[in-house]
Scaffold this motif. Structure first.
Motif, PDB file in Angstrom:
ATOM      1  N   LEU A 168      72.469  36.896  41.433  1.00  0.00           N
ATOM      2  CA  LEU A 168      73.883  36.878  41.092  1.00  0.00           C
ATOM      3  C   LEU A 168      74.325  38.328  41.020  1.00  0.00           C
ATOM      4  O   LEU A 168      73.729  39.122  40.282  1.00  0.00           O
ATOM      5  CB  LEU A 168      74.102  36.187  39.751  1.00  0.00           C
ATOM      6  CG  LEU A 168      75.507  36.300  39.157  1.00  0.00           C
ATOM      7  CD1 LEU A 168      76.504  35.520  39.996  1.00  0.00           C
ATOM      8  CD2 LEU A 168      75.518  35.812  37.710  1.00  0.00           C
ATOM      9  N   LEU A 169      75.349  38.686  41.779  1.00  0.00           N
ATOM     10  CA  LEU A 169      75.762  40.081  41.867  1.00  0.00           C
ATOM     11  C   LEU A 169      76.993  40.312  41.001  1.00  0.00           C
ATOM     12  O   LEU A 169      78.057  39.736  41.236  1.00  0.00           O
ATOM     13  CB  LEU A 169      76.078  40.447  43.325  1.00  0.00           C
ATOM     14  CG  LEU A 169      74.974  40.124  44.336  1.00  0.00           C
ATOM     15  CD1 LEU A 169      75.437  40.491  45.738  1.00  0.00           C
ATOM     16  CD2 LEU A 169      73.671  40.828  43.982  1.00  0.00           C
ATOM     17  N   ILE A 170      76.847  41.151  40.007  1.00  0.00           N
ATOM     18  CA  ILE A 170      77.970  41.532  39.148  1.00  0.00           C
ATOM     19  C   ILE A 170      78.581  42.784  39.770  1.00  0.00           C
ATOM     20  O   ILE A 170      77.926  43.816  39.870  1.00  0.00           O
ATOM     21  CB  ILE A 170      77.491  41.807  37.706  1.00  0.00           C
ATOM     22  CG1 ILE A 170      76.845  40.540  37.134  1.00  0.00           C
ATOM     23  CG2 ILE A 170      78.652  42.276  36.830  1.00  0.00           C
ATOM     24  CD1 ILE A 170      76.149  40.754  35.805  1.00  0.00           C
ATOM     25  N   MET A 171      79.847  42.691  40.183  1.00  0.00           N
ATOM     26  CA  MET A 171      80.446  43.766  40.976  1.00  0.00           C
ATOM     27  C   MET A 171      81.251  44.753  40.141  1.00  0.00           C
ATOM     28  O   MET A 171      82.180  45.391  40.643  1.00  0.00           O
ATOM     29  CB  MET A 171      81.283  43.171  42.102  1.00  0.00           C
ATOM     30  CG  MET A 171      80.486  42.292  43.061  1.00  0.00           C
ATOM     31  SD  MET A 171      78.943  43.051  43.664  1.00  0.00           S
ATOM     32  CE  MET A 171      79.588  44.390  44.649  1.00  0.00           C
ATOM     33  N   ARG A 172      80.863  44.914  38.898  1.00  0.00           N
ATOM     34  CA  ARG A 172      81.402  45.985  38.055  1.00  0.00           C
ATOM     35  C   ARG A 172      80.813  47.313  38.524  1.00  0.00           C
ATOM     36  O   ARG A 172      79.615  47.406  38.794  1.00  0.00           O
ATOM     37  CB  ARG A 172      81.019  45.717  36.604  1.00  0.00           C
ATOM     38  CG  ARG A 172      81.505  46.720  35.593  1.00  0.00           C
ATOM     39  CD  ARG A 172      80.888  46.434  34.227  1.00  0.00           C
ATOM     40  NE  ARG A 172      80.854  45.006  33.942  1.00  0.00           N
ATOM     41  CZ  ARG A 172      79.788  44.393  33.420  1.00  0.00           C
ATOM     42  NH1 ARG A 172      78.684  45.069  33.135  1.00  0.00           N
ATOM     43  NH2 ARG A 172      79.821  43.091  33.187  1.00  0.00           N
TER      44      ARG A 172
END
Length: 274
Positions: free
Chosen positions: A132-136
């Motif tokens: 799961l990629l958190i794009m912060r």
């Protein structure tokens, strides 16, 4: 010929800004260790890579985001980042020629984007679906700072340390209506930042981009193809020097949150991950 992938910590993805300089050949202090390296990937043969060294640091680089005839841009990105993952790359710089959305920007302005708006159709570009990629902070604050420091050494024009890049598919430029739609939401528009930000996060690497304005967005001001061509040929060494200087100033240690902002997916059964 398919080569063995070398182990390296650093990479530079060349775009239109460095293309005419045959980056990084003939740049001061750069040694070309190997040229025309092609690697077998699950997404087809990779583009040609160069293995280079500068200031004691080995790095991989390729031209024009790996784009070439007969290969989709999505697969080009997968080939590049699969190779980076296998090589153990931890820090990546890229460069792009971009158009304006913000009316205050002009050709030959330098911008180091700190966020993006993805309007492309290449959103579902991944290597294996494990994370799961958190794009912060998708554009690494640490690497962005190094690009800013390097840009100030070499460039006397206007430099912007933040801005939002809207990503479209290309290869056509945007229509006046599309640029109008983007006003207030983005500052520049380009065609490569996504999916590179996603794939960099997926492999746990830091990523930052140096954007050089080469044309006005349609409807903002009439622009000249001749001027854009001159920018590509006249300023390629400037862009290359900035990238190399920034690379010299970093090490392989990751003190930021880039790697931590990918999480093991909870949907392992869907992706058949053990």
């Amino acid at each position: 010929m398919t080569e063995k992938i070398p182990n390296v910590d650093f990479a530079i993805i060349g775009g239109s800004g460095t293309l005419s300089s045959d980056f990084p050949k003939n740049f001061a202090g750069v040694e070309i260790l190997a040229d025309n390296l092609f690697f077998a990937t699950p997404y087809g043969q990779s583009p040609a890579f160069r293995l280079c060294a500068v200031d004691g640091k080995n790095f991989l680089t390729c031209k024009m985001h790996g784009w070439r005839n007969g290969v989709t841009r999505a697969d080009s990105s997968r080939q590049i980042f699969w190779t980076f993952r296998e090589a153990g790359v931890k820090k990546i710089f890229s460069e792009s020629g971009v158009g304006t959305v913000n009316r205050l920007l002009n050709p030959r302005d330098l911008l180091i984007p700190d966020d993006y708006l993805d309007l492309s159709t290449r959103k579902d570009v991944q290597l294996d679906g494990r994370y799961l990629l958190i794009m912060r902070d998708a554009l690494c604050p640490n690497l962005r700072g190094k690009l800013l420091e390097a840009a100030k050494k070499f460039y006397t024009g206007r430099i912007f340390e933040r801005g939002i890049c809207a990503v479209t598919d290309g290869r056509h430029f945007e229509s006046p209506a599309e640029i109008t739609m983007l006003k207030g939401y983005a500052d520049i528009v380009g065609q490569s930042l996504a999916p590179e930000v996603y794939l960099a996060r997926e492999i746990g690497a830091c990523y930052a981009n140096l954007s050089f304005v080469v044309n006005y967005g349609e409807g903002i001001r009439v622009w000249s193809h001749e001027v854009m061509k001159n920018i590509f040929f006249d300023d390629a060494r400037l862009i290359g020097n900035i990238l190399l200087d920034a690379l010299k100033s970093i090490d392989a240690e990751q003190t930021c949150q880039c790697r931590a902002l990918r999480k093991e997916t909870l949907l392992k059964e869907i992706y058949d991950i053990e």
